[in-house]
Design a protein around this motif. Structure first.
Motif, PDB file in Angstrom:
ATOM      1  N   ALA A 138       4.659   4.633  -3.032  1.00  0.00           N
ATOM      2  CA  ALA A 138       4.600   4.195  -3.749  1.00  0.00           C
ATOM      3  C   ALA A 138       6.470   5.017  -4.431  1.00  0.00           C
ATOM      4  O   ALA A 138       6.426   6.088  -3.951  1.00  0.00           O
ATOM      5  CB  ALA A 138       3.960   5.077  -4.811  1.00  0.00           C
ATOM      6  N   GLN A 139       7.215   3.998  -5.209  1.00  0.00           N
ATOM      7  CA  GLN A 139       7.758   4.795  -6.410  1.00  0.00           C
ATOM      8  C   GLN A 139       7.124   5.484  -7.794  1.00  0.00           C
ATOM      9  O   GLN A 139       6.822   4.406  -8.477  1.00  0.00           O
ATOM     10  CB  GLN A 139       9.186   4.034  -6.500  1.00  0.00           C
ATOM     11  CG  GLN A 139       9.682   2.995  -5.042  1.00  0.00           C
ATOM     12  CD  GLN A 139      10.427   4.334  -4.237  1.00  0.00           C
ATOM     13  OE1 GLN A 139      11.568   5.139  -5.224  1.00  0.00           O
ATOM     14  NE2 GLN A 139      10.457   4.815  -3.285  1.00  0.00           N
ATOM     15  N   PHE A 140       7.025   6.643  -8.149  1.00  0.00           N
ATOM     16  CA  PHE A 140       7.092   7.402  -9.261  1.00  0.00           C
ATOM     17  C   PHE A 140       8.161   7.696  -9.646  1.00  0.00           C
ATOM     18  O   PHE A 140       9.217   7.604  -9.408  1.00  0.00           O
ATOM     19  CB  PHE A 140       5.959   8.459  -8.927  1.00  0.00           C
ATOM     20  CG  PHE A 140       4.716   8.385  -7.339  1.00  0.00           C
ATOM     21  CD1 PHE A 140       3.781   7.279  -8.315  1.00  0.00           C
ATOM     22  CD2 PHE A 140       4.505   8.315  -6.674  1.00  0.00           C
ATOM     23  CE1 PHE A 140       3.084   7.175  -7.893  1.00  0.00           C
ATOM     24  CE2 PHE A 140       3.086   8.241  -6.073  1.00  0.00           C
ATOM     25  CZ  PHE A 140       2.762   7.656  -6.153  1.00  0.00           C
ATOM     26  N   GLY A 141       7.388   7.919 -11.405  1.00  0.00           N
ATOM     27  CA  GLY A 141       8.557   8.362 -12.203  1.00  0.00           C
ATOM     28  C   GLY A 141       9.747   7.340 -12.426  1.00  0.00           C
ATOM     29  O   GLY A 141      10.531   8.228 -12.750  1.00  0.00           O
ATOM     30  N   ALA A 179       5.350  12.940 -13.215  1.00  0.00           N
ATOM     31  CA  ALA A 179       4.140  14.097 -13.483  1.00  0.00           C
ATOM     32  C   ALA A 179       3.433  14.491 -11.622  1.00  0.00           C
ATOM     33  O   ALA A 179       3.633  15.631 -11.061  1.00  0.00           O
ATOM     34  CB  ALA A 179       2.888  14.989 -14.527  1.00  0.00           C
ATOM     35  N   VAL A 180       3.992  12.651 -10.727  1.00  0.00           N
ATOM     36  CA  VAL A 180       3.619  12.752 -10.265  1.00  0.00           C
ATOM     37  C   VAL A 180       4.293  13.458  -8.692  1.00  0.00           C
ATOM     38  O   VAL A 180       5.267  13.564  -8.703  1.00  0.00           O
ATOM     39  CB  VAL A 180       3.300  11.506  -8.889  1.00  0.00           C
ATOM     40  CG1 VAL A 180       3.041  11.094  -7.102  1.00  0.00           C
ATOM     41  CG2 VAL A 180       2.316  10.563  -9.615  1.00  0.00           C
ATOM     42  N   PRO A 181       3.785  15.012  -7.562  1.00  0.00           N
ATOM     43  CA  PRO A 181       4.350  15.285  -6.748  1.00  0.00           C
ATOM     44  C   PRO A 181       4.884  14.768  -5.692  1.00  0.00           C
ATOM     45  O   PRO A 181       4.381  13.673  -5.178  1.00  0.00           O
ATOM     46  CB  PRO A 181       3.782  16.825  -6.337  1.00  0.00           C
ATOM     47  CG  PRO A 181       2.386  15.964  -6.711  1.00  0.00           C
ATOM     48  CD  PRO A 181       2.253  14.924  -7.868  1.00  0.00           C
ATOM     49  N   GLN A 219      -1.987  19.931 -12.948  1.00  0.00           N
ATOM     50  CA  GLN A 219      -1.305  20.617 -12.388  1.00  0.00           C
ATOM     51  C   GLN A 219       0.430  21.005 -11.976  1.00  0.00           C
ATOM     52  O   GLN A 219       0.938  22.245 -11.885  1.00  0.00           O
ATOM     53  CB  GLN A 219      -1.320  19.330 -10.981  1.00  0.00           C
ATOM     54  CG  GLN A 219      -1.922  19.717  -9.650  1.00  0.00           C
ATOM     55  CD  GLN A 219      -1.296  18.787  -8.979  1.00  0.00           C
ATOM     56  OE1 GLN A 219      -0.648  17.881  -8.487  1.00  0.00           O
ATOM     57  NE2 GLN A 219      -2.821  19.102  -8.205  1.00  0.00           N
ATOM     58  N   ALA A 220       1.411  19.868 -12.640  1.00  0.00           N
ATOM     59  CA  ALA A 220       2.522  20.498 -12.511  1.00  0.00           C
ATOM     60  C   ALA A 220       2.918  21.101 -13.922  1.00  0.00           C
ATOM     61  O   ALA A 220       3.404  22.477 -13.243  1.00  0.00           O
ATOM     62  CB  ALA A 220       3.431  18.885 -13.439  1.00  0.00           C
ATOM     63  N   GLY A 237      -1.341   8.492  -6.732  1.00  0.00           N
ATOM     64  CA  GLY A 237      -1.000   8.654  -5.092  1.00  0.00           C
ATOM     65  C   GLY A 237      -2.258   7.747  -4.592  1.00  0.00           C
ATOM     66  O   GLY A 237      -1.567   6.738  -4.153  1.00  0.00           O
ATOM     67  N   VAL A 238      -3.386   8.565  -4.849  1.00  0.00           N
ATOM     68  CA  VAL A 238      -4.526   7.457  -4.934  1.00  0.00           C
ATOM     69  C   VAL A 238      -4.756   6.113  -5.098  1.00  0.00           C
ATOM     70  O   VAL A 238      -5.298   4.825  -4.644  1.00  0.00           O
ATOM     71  CB  VAL A 238      -5.712   8.048  -4.947  1.00  0.00           C
ATOM     72  CG1 VAL A 238      -7.066   7.634  -5.000  1.00  0.00           C
ATOM     73  CG2 VAL A 238      -5.790   9.004  -3.824  1.00  0.00           C
ATOM     74  N   VAL A 239      -4.112   5.854  -6.651  1.00  0.00           N
ATOM     75  CA  VAL A 239      -3.910   4.643  -6.793  1.00  0.00           C
ATOM     76  C   VAL A 239      -3.467   3.411  -6.785  1.00  0.00           C
ATOM     77  O   VAL A 239      -3.427   2.332  -6.428  1.00  0.00           O
ATOM     78  CB  VAL A 239      -3.129   4.736  -8.222  1.00  0.00           C
ATOM     79  CG1 VAL A 239      -3.326   3.478  -9.036  1.00  0.00           C
ATOM     80  CG2 VAL A 239      -4.760   6.412  -9.677  1.00  0.00           C
ATOM     81  N   ALA A 240      -2.094   4.358  -6.071  1.00  0.00           N
ATOM     82  CA  ALA A 240      -1.126   3.437  -5.397  1.00  0.00           C
ATOM     83  C   ALA A 240      -1.455   2.636  -4.154  1.00  0.00           C
ATOM     84  O   ALA A 240      -1.132   1.461  -4.091  1.00  0.00           O
ATOM     85  CB  ALA A 240       0.027   4.419  -5.012  1.00  0.00           C
TER      86      ALA A 240
END
Length: 549
Positions: free
Chosen positions: A537-540, A270-272, A464-465, A229-232
């Motif tokens: 951001a769009q993850f996964g 894995a990003v929630p 975390q996941a 999230g920070v990276v995005a």
């Protein structure tokens, strides 16, 4: 300040930092031979390069190697090269590296309060940088320190300058650390998890500040994080590390849109999400209340840190308590288990009022509610092997001496650590691994409720996941209740049944997770949601086909 002739302006996108074939060996008996294994990276002026990966991937070791400060037992090996504006750093004498550290390469650490001297004011600590690295006199140093505090967007720089770290919030302390880091206008800023200990609003402010500084000072920033999230929010380019190796690099847009390596895809998946999953548990009738907090308050002098809080934790359910630093979340947790004495109110564990039990009566009840703290290292005895610590906790729960060893080994495996971890000491683990040890130790006491006070903050998204999946499984099997204190709304969204929002010691909003996150009633809750990193951001979104080598 005199111009350093080696600090020439780099043109044509030439890297200011060029790492080639960097290898750092681990001591004999470690999980792998290399902490950093033949890594090659480049960083350009005005660029933010995010280095991401799980705990133990070698990110911090790489950062320390750049700073010329590898830990005891680690050694730079092979044909390793680290060049700063063309100057080779590997092999430089310590006296030369001391001039480079803080002057041309500066570092921001994860925990700002630990990076500051508690006996010195913020202004004195910045002035000390000039005393060590420049010819500025005391008066000029004070003026420059004030200007830096202003440049880091701190309110009332003169007041901050005269304040000690304990008088400042976590976000304010981190901006003081940034002011110290940029004092000598370095070429490179190494930021090692600089926002993971901060709440969402403070995170957003620090990220905005770093983006502004890289433009105004033409810094190259190596930003180390496990939080996509920070990276995005901040990355120009991304380098992904796994087990000491860089497995993928590229522009941030490309890696988010089309990750090439299977491990990168694993991290992104894995990003929630801020969108809560459908929770069938909320459609079932509540079980009996396990823990009831009634009109609980805690004051320190004239300051009321917890102010008339009422909430309920049901068996088999999870309540997330969210809010900024200083909201009173941690004090609430400590007051519930009576690590600090309440000023008013009741805490009912079933029928027993924990707030009014005698010490002997409290000891008999304490195993039922366990508290896991944010700092995993400070919670462990550095001289005790972690297997012994977990086995000792099992013995407190009534498990025999011989059986407690098997219990400890089972819990070590349960939280994803190797069997050999039993005989290791805390110093031999990463921060995320230490937190897993703390969770295993708490579970050994067989609690009915577990309070996790920012206990997932130091974990990478993959771990975390895994831990959240483990806790959900334990909740399903044992009916254990969780109170999750966190500043990460994404974790709260995925793990909690209810969310309580706190600010200034008061409970502002309490309701089902989906309702609070999709239709917040209080303006402050909406502010927290707006500040969540990576919310757009769009993850996964994994690509098809084989991973790149």
């Amino acid at each position: 300040m005199a111009t350093d002739p080696s600090r020439e302006q780099i043109s044509g996108g030439e890297p200011i930092l060029a790492i080639s074939e960097l290898s750092v060996t681990l001591p004999r008996g470690a999980d792998r031979p290399m902490a950093v294994d033949h890594v090659s990276l480049e960083l350009r002026r005005g660029e933010i390069l995010c280095l991401v990966g799980e705990s133990g991937a070698g990110k911090s070791v790489l950062a320390n190697a750049i700073m010329g400060a590898t830990s005891h037992g680690l050694a730079i090996a092979g044909k390793s090269s680290i060049r700063l504006c063309g100057q080779e750093l590997v092999g430089l004498p310590d006296r030369v590296m001391r001039r480079i550290r803080g002057n041309r390469i500066a570092m921001i650490f994860q925990e700002p309060t630990a990076a500051l001297n508690p006996s010195m004011t913020a202004g004195q600590q910045i002035e000390e940088v000039f005393a060590l690295h420049s010819n500025l006199g005391p008066a000029a140093g004070r003026q420059r320190a004030l200007a830096l505090l202003e440049a880091t967007r701190l309110p009332d720089p003169r007041r901050i300058s005269q304040s000690y770290p304990y008088q400042l919030s976590g976000g304010e302390c981190q901006r003081v650390v940034i002011a110290m880091a940029i004092a000598m206008a370095p070429d490179i800023l190494v930021a090692d998890e600089p926002t993971s200990a901060l709440d969402a609003t403070a995170q957003a402010e620090i990220l905005s500040l770093l983006r502004a500084l890289r433009g105004s000072l033409r810094l190259g920033i190596l930003f180390i994080t496990h939080d996509f999230g920070v990276v995005a929010e901040i990355a120009d380019r991304i380098a992904v590390m796994l087990a000491g190796r860089v497995v993928e690099t590229g522009p941030a847009e490309r890696i988010f849109a089309d990750p090439q390596h299977i491990y990168t895809r694993t991290l992104l998946e894995a990003v929630p999400s801020l969108t809560p999953p459908k929770n069938d548990a909320n459609e079932k009738p509540l079980e009996s209340a396990l823990l009831t907090v009634e009109n609980l308050s805690k004051s320190f002098g004239s300051a009321r840190v917890v102010d008339d809080v009422t909430l309920t934790l049901a068996r088999g359910r999870t309540l997330a308590v969210v809010g900024e630093s200083g909201a009173g979340k941690s004090t609430l947790a400590k007051t519930i288990v009576r690590l600090v004495e309440p000023s008013a109110g009741r805490v009912l564990l079933r029928a027993a009022d924990l707030a009014n039990l005698s010490r002997a009566e409290l000891r008999a009840q304490r195993g039922a509610v366990q508290l896991i703290f944010q700092d995993p290292y400070g919670s462990l005895n550095p001289r005790r092997r972690i297997g012994e610590a977990i086995a000792r906790a099992a013995q407190l729960a009534g498990i025999g001496r011989v059986a407690s060893r098997q219990t400890a080994l089972g819990l070590i495996a349960l939280v994803g650590l190797p069997r050999e971890a039993y005989d290791r000491r805390p110093s031999q683990f990463s921060g995320g691994q230490r937190q897993r040890v703390n969770i295993a130790r708490a579970l050994a006491i067989q609690p009915e409720a577990l309070i996790l006070d920012e206990a997932l903050t130091g974990l990478d998204v993959v771990m975390q996941a895994r831990i959240l999946a483990l806790l959900r499984d334990l909740q399903k099997k044992l009916g254990i209740a969780f109170m999750l204190i966190t500043h990460d709304l994404r974790v709260a969204a995925q793990f909690s049944d209810q969310i309580a929002v706190m600010k200034g010691g008061k409970l502002l909003e309490l309701g089902p997770t989906e309702q609070v996150l999709t239709n917040p009633k209080h303006p402050y809750t909406a502010e927290l949601l707006a500040a969540a990193p990576g919310r757009r951001a769009q993850f996964g979104k994994p690509r098809t086909g084989e991973p790149a080598s």
